[in-house]
Design an enzyme around this catalytic site. Structure first.
Site, mmCIF file in Angstrom:
data_model
loop_
_atom_site.group_PDB
_atom_site.id
_atom_site.type_symbol
_atom_site.label_atom_id
_atom_site.label_comp_id
_atom_site.label_asym_id
_atom_site.label_seq_id
_atom_site.Cartn_x
_atom_site.Cartn_y
_atom_site.Cartn_z
ATOM 1 N N ASP A 123 4.718 -8.357 0.343
ATOM 2 C CA ASP A 123 4.470 -7.885 1.039
ATOM 3 C C ASP A 123 6.597 -7.979 1.368
ATOM 4 O O ASP A 123 6.330 -8.897 1.414
ATOM 5 C CB ASP A 123 3.727 -7.589 2.302
ATOM 6 N N ASP B 131 8.385 -5.906 4.562
ATOM 7 C CA ASP B 131 8.931 -6.279 6.057
ATOM 8 C C ASP B 131 8.016 -7.187 6.397
ATOM 9 O O ASP B 131 6.503 -7.175 6.725
ATOM 10 C CB ASP B 131 8.219 -4.808 6.455
ATOM 11 N N SER C 134 5.136 -2.326 -1.403
ATOM 12 C CA SER C 134 5.442 -2.415 0.033
ATOM 13 C C SER C 134 5.314 -0.469 1.002
ATOM 14 O O SER C 134 4.810 0.255 -0.136
ATOM 15 C CB SER C 134 6.820 -3.303 0.375
ATOM 16 N N LYS D 215 -1.713 1.668 2.394
ATOM 17 C CA LYS D 215 -2.141 0.391 3.195
ATOM 18 C C LYS D 215 -3.223 0.827 4.639
ATOM 19 O O LYS D 215 -2.119 1.464 5.150
ATOM 20 C CB LYS D 215 -1.495 -1.001 3.253
ATOM 21 N N ASP E 30 1.294 -9.696 5.741
ATOM 22 C CA ASP E 30 1.273 -10.487 7.005
ATOM 23 C C ASP E 30 0.850 -9.484 7.913
ATOM 24 O O ASP E 30 0.869 -9.863 9.767
ATOM 25 C CB ASP E 30 3.218 -10.408 7.918
#
Length: 219
Positions: free
Chosen positions: A8, A10, A110, A143, A168
């Site tokens: 990922d 960010d 992402s 996502k 995260d």
């Protein structure tokens, strides 16, 4: 056996979540959506178009989504260029160098727009490591839908079952598991104890602890 790693962006490679929150609070408040930092935790991991419509519905306001999106992305692009390198997460260079030495190809997948991902990868000095860059903007759903990770695996030419995703966010973890990929999460300090992480294959406080976990997954 792990044959590819998908990052990922960010909150994992770059500590950009505070930047996103700052920009979104500024822009959204001028369009009738007075969100707070705490509010924005609910939309972490979503695409920016989804974030805008989520809060527009929440505040029951009509908005020009494309206009707001363009404003947010412009401000984020400027911020990443100015602040990105100083916000590189600990362990990023070491992990990428390790994976390269092990000849494990890497991708970044992402919810951010492709231009932002490309800028961040360039600013962070990771271009030499990353084989594939892919954005959920090209998918029908962001996502927690697995599409962004499945597409990245396809571009890497690696079976999803042999991919490891590093995430995260809860939405990202769900997307990875829905894609039938292994997933290690690296949560923010104040989210380490979330029960949702029980779905992950591992939880670490920093990428600096990744190499040992990867070796264990391969055994």
């Amino acid at each position: 056996m792990i044959k590819a790693v998908i990052f990922d962006l960010d909150g994992l490679l770059i500590n950009s979540e505070p930047i996103w929150k700052r920009v979104e609070i500024d822009v959204f408040s001028r369009h009738g959506m007075p969100v707070t930092e705490e509010d924005l935790m609910q939309s972490v991991g979503l695409r920016i178009d989804e974030v805008i419509m989520y809060w527009a519905q929440y505040f029951n306001v009509e908005v020009e989504r494309d206009e707001i999106q363009a404003e947010v992305l412009s401000k984020m692009q400027e911020a990443i260029i100015k602040e990105g390198l100083a916000n590189k997460m600990p362990g990023v260079d070491e992990v990428c160098a390790y994976l390269q030495d092990e000849q494990i190809p890497m991708a970044v997948a992402s919810s951010s727009h492709l231009a932002l991902i490309q800028t961040a990868v360039e600013v962070l000095g990771l271009k030499k490591y990353i084989r594939v860059i892919y954005s959920a903007e090209f998918e029908s759903h962001g996502k927690p839908h697995p599409g962004v990770f499945l597409a990245a695996a396809d571009y890497l030419r690696v079976d999803p079952l042999q991919c490891l995703v590093l995430e995260d966010s809860v939405n990202g973890m769900i997307a990875a598991k829905a894609a039938r990929m292994a997933c290690i999460v690296v949560p923010a300090k104040d989210e380490m104890d979330r029960p949702e992480w029980g779905l992950a294959d591992g939880v670490i406080p920093s990428l600096e602890g990744l190499m040992e976990l990867v070796e264990n997954l391969e055994q």
